[in-house]
Scaffold this motif. Structure first.
Motif, PDB file in Angstrom:
ATOM      1  N   GLU A  95       1.158  -1.041  -0.386  1.00  0.00           N
ATOM      2  CA  GLU A  95      -0.084   0.356   0.773  1.00  0.00           C
ATOM      3  C   GLU A  95       1.249   1.482  -0.082  1.00  0.00           C
ATOM      4  OE1 GLU A  95      -3.871   1.859   2.307  1.00  0.00           O
ATOM      5  OE2 GLU A  95      -2.721   0.363   2.785  1.00  0.00           O
ATOM      6  N   ASN A  96       1.934   1.318   1.425  1.00  0.00           N
ATOM      7  CA  ASN A  96       2.904   2.128   0.738  1.00  0.00           C
ATOM      8  C   ASN A  96       3.391   2.847  -0.205  1.00  0.00           C
ATOM      9  OD1 ASN A  96       3.747   1.335   3.960  1.00  0.00           O
ATOM     10  ND2 ASN A  96       2.069   3.340   3.866  1.00  0.00           N
ATOM     11  N   PHE A  97       3.849   1.594  -0.995  1.00  0.00           N
ATOM     12  CA  PHE A  97       4.546   1.965  -2.368  1.00  0.00           C
ATOM     13  C   PHE A  97       4.335   2.023  -3.176  1.00  0.00           C
ATOM     14  CE2 PHE A  97       5.564  -1.481  -6.656  1.00  0.00           C
ATOM     15  CZ  PHE A  97       6.791  -0.286  -6.876  1.00  0.00           C
ATOM     16  N   LEU A  98       2.347   1.310  -3.618  1.00  0.00           N
ATOM     17  CA  LEU A  98       1.453   2.239  -4.667  1.00  0.00           C
ATOM     18  C   LEU A  98       1.277   3.562  -4.244  1.00  0.00           C
ATOM     19  CD1 LEU A  98      -0.830  -0.889  -5.011  1.00  0.00           C
ATOM     20  CD2 LEU A  98       1.226  -0.444  -6.549  1.00  0.00           C
ATOM     21  N   ASP A  99       0.999   4.438  -2.595  1.00  0.00           N
ATOM     22  CA  ASP A  99       1.093   5.151  -3.065  1.00  0.00           C
ATOM     23  C   ASP A  99       1.739   6.700  -3.375  1.00  0.00           C
ATOM     24  OD1 ASP A  99      -2.013   5.091  -1.426  1.00  0.00           O
ATOM     25  OD2 ASP A  99      -0.729   5.020   0.609  1.00  0.00           O
ATOM     26  N   ALA A 100       3.499   5.736  -2.884  1.00  0.00           N
ATOM     27  CA  ALA A 100       4.205   6.555  -3.415  1.00  0.00           C
ATOM     28  C   ALA A 100       3.938   7.214  -5.178  1.00  0.00           C
ATOM     29  CB  ALA A 100       5.891   6.047  -2.973  1.00  0.00           C
ATOM     30  N   ALA A 101       3.688   5.834  -5.265  1.00  0.00           N
ATOM     31  CA  ALA A 101       3.881   5.615  -7.135  1.00  0.00           C
ATOM     32  C   ALA A 101       2.710   6.782  -7.456  1.00  0.00           C
ATOM     33  CB  ALA A 101       3.561   4.506  -7.648  1.00  0.00           C
ATOM     34  N   ALA A 102       0.916   6.782  -6.616  1.00  0.00           N
ATOM     35  CA  ALA A 102       0.071   7.561  -7.143  1.00  0.00           C
ATOM     36  C   ALA A 102       0.352   8.667  -6.945  1.00  0.00           C
ATOM     37  CB  ALA A 102      -1.054   7.138  -6.527  1.00  0.00           C
ATOM     38  N   ALA A 103       1.730   9.078  -5.785  1.00  0.00           N
ATOM     39  CA  ALA A 103       2.105  10.597  -5.728  1.00  0.00           C
ATOM     40  C   ALA A 103       2.649  10.903  -6.960  1.00  0.00           C
ATOM     41  CB  ALA A 103       2.642  10.755  -3.915  1.00  0.00           C
ATOM     42  N   ALA A 104       3.940  10.421  -7.513  1.00  0.00           N
ATOM     43  CA  ALA A 104       4.775  10.618  -7.936  1.00  0.00           C
ATOM     44  C   ALA A 104       4.046  10.697  -9.312  1.00  0.00           C
ATOM     45  CB  ALA A 104       5.723   9.471  -8.602  1.00  0.00           C
ATOM     46  N   VAL A 105       3.062   9.738  -9.564  1.00  0.00           N
ATOM     47  CA  VAL A 105       2.319  10.313 -11.139  1.00  0.00           C
ATOM     48  C   VAL A 105       1.381  11.329 -10.828  1.00  0.00           C
ATOM     49  CG1 VAL A 105       0.122   9.208 -12.694  1.00  0.00           C
ATOM     50  CG2 VAL A 105       2.535   7.865 -11.335  1.00  0.00           C
ATOM     51  N   ASN A 106       0.974  11.376 -10.393  1.00  0.00           N
ATOM     52  CA  ASN A 106      -0.040  12.603 -10.028  1.00  0.00           C
ATOM     53  C   ASN A 106       0.678  14.271 -10.047  1.00  0.00           C
ATOM     54  OD1 ASN A 106      -2.212  11.520  -9.701  1.00  0.00           O
ATOM     55  ND2 ASN A 106      -1.729  11.116  -7.646  1.00  0.00           N
ATOM     56  N   ALA A 107       1.787  14.011  -9.518  1.00  0.00           N
ATOM     57  CA  ALA A 107       3.046  15.123  -9.496  1.00  0.00           C
ATOM     58  C   ALA A 107       3.977  15.353 -10.998  1.00  0.00           C
ATOM     59  CB  ALA A 107       4.117  15.464  -8.292  1.00  0.00           C
ATOM     60  N   ASN A 108       3.364  14.108 -11.805  1.00  0.00           N
ATOM     61  CA  ASN A 108       4.664  14.217 -12.808  1.00  0.00           C
ATOM     62  C   ASN A 108       5.965  14.722 -12.503  1.00  0.00           C
ATOM     63  OD1 ASN A 108       2.928  14.327 -14.272  1.00  0.00           O
ATOM     64  ND2 ASN A 108       2.504  15.848 -15.082  1.00  0.00           N
TER      65      ASN A 108
END
Length: 401
Positions: free
Chosen positions: A5-18
């Motif tokens: 969950e932490n890993f996917l949250d970090a991935a989502a944050a990186a994608v959303n922030a470009n």
């Protein structure tokens, strides 16, 4: 990043922030935290749907990209090299599908990471195949995958996307050289030389050096020694002094090329870079000592064959023979000043026999000298009737290169 969950949250944050740098780091197949997170999640739930987990956290199409990436991490952790490569390939293809339509290059670092992942996992998969006595094919697949990436990052109006062009060319060179499919490099070189390709000097030095090194090696195989010298010299001179291994590797091809062009390296240079295999060869060429040259080539034959330079070095016999001929001419000119421009073929044959070339006869010596004249290494003509070489009175021995 202790959990999936932490890993996917970090991935989502990186994608959303470009955030391209963070995205690239998260997509590294060697990221230990990510591997542990995926392993732990699968261990606690054998029926875990990675696709659904990613879709619940990350926007499309990156949900698919990370789903394949998680499968890749799981396969790699379980030492399933072929499955890891297949998942990596799927990850890359999903990424490129979106990247080619994107009007910015914010994810270019991730593209570079995918290329490195594919090359690394292909090598692992092929090593497994060889161990299992199967045909290794994944590096070939990686080459096709990288070409897909190259086409979709270079054929674009978004200039920033072309920043990875030379890196991709270099990575393809490495694969093609390993697979011995060198003919595939020609189209890449043509592409780099097009006016639409970004300025060469604008790329990082490391990429320019590596590119020049491979182009130089290709020119060696094509017997284009002047082109090889230009590119290999560039690679050697631009390579930082601290990168001793790379400078030495470049010299292993540059020295044979320079020898073929009649340019002898200094002993100090060869000793500095530990190129002992060329010391005796250079000495033999300075002396015109054909026997010494033959012995040196035989002594290091395996080394030169492994490097792919043996056929180039074999041609140096012509240079050694011409050097010997020059010395025989000097002897004849001193002993018979009235006929200073004539060299007896019989005397030249004696010199060759003294150096161990016992298999040669007068007819063969005449052919050798005639060939040197034809190739403009000597200016003059052979008198078959008198068995002498009549040299030009003006510059009878033109510069070798």
């Amino acid at each position: 990043m202790a959990t999936l969950e932490n890993f996917l949250d970090a991935a989502a944050a990186a994608v959303n922030a470009n955030d391209g740098a963070t995205l690239a780091r998260l997509l590294d197949v060697n990221l230990a935290d990510a591997a542990r997170a995926v392993e732990g999640a699968i261990a606690s739930d054998a029926g875990l749907n990675l696709g659904a987990q990613c879709a619940s956290k990350i926007r499309a199409p990156y949900d698919e990209i990370f789903a394949h990436h998680c499968q890749c991490l799981a396969a790699k952790a379980e030492n399933r090299g072929d499955d890891a490569f297949v998942s990596c390939k799927a990850t890359t293809e999903a990424f490129v599908k979106d990247y080619r339509t994107c009007d910015t290059a914010w994810a270019i670092d991730a593209l570079v990471r995918f290329v490195k992942n594919a090359r690394e996992l292909a090598d692992v998969a092929d090593a497994e195949a060889v161990a299992a006595k199967k045909k290794p094919e994944r590096l070939h697949d990686a080459g096709a995958l990288l070409m897909l990436v190259y086409r979709n990052s270079s054929n674009t109006s978004v200039k920033e996307k072309k920043r990875a062009s030379l890196f991709l060319v270099v990575m393809l060179f490495k694969i093609y050289f390993k697979l011995n499919t060198l003919h595939l490099c020609k189209n890449l070189i043509n592409a780099v030389n097009l006016p639409t390709f970004p300025p060469f000097e604008g790329f990082p030095k490391s990429q320019r050096v590596t590119y020049s090194y491979y182009v130089g090696r290709l020119a060696v195989f094509d017997d284009d020694f002047e082109k090889a010298e230009t590119h290999l010299t560039y690679a050697f001179e631009k390579c930082p002094r601290t990168h001793l291994k790379n400078k030495t590797l470049t010299l292993k091809y540059l020295v044979p090329v320079k020898l073929a062009l009649g340019k002898l390296p200094t002993k100090a240079l060869l000793e500095k870079y530990g190129l002992d295999e060329f010391v005796e060869i250079a000495d033999a060429l300075r002396q015109g000592n054909v026997r010494k040259l033959n012995d040196a080539l035989a002594k290091f034959q395996v080394v030169f064959i492994m490097q792919g330079t043996f056929l180039v070095l074999e041609r140096l016999r012509e240079l050694a023979i011409r050097t010997l001929f020059v010395k025989v001419h000097a002897y004849c000119a001193a002993k018979y000043p009235a006929k200073a421009n004539q060299v007896s073929l019989a005397l030249f044959l004696r010199a060759l026999h003294w150096l161990g070339c016992d298999e040669m006869d007068l007819d063969e010596v005449e052919c050798v000298v005639a060939n040197l004249i034809m190739r403009k290494r000597i200016k003059g003509y052979v008198s078959h009737e008198k068995r002498v070489v009549v040299l030009s009175k003006v510059s009878p021995f033109p510069p070798w290169c």
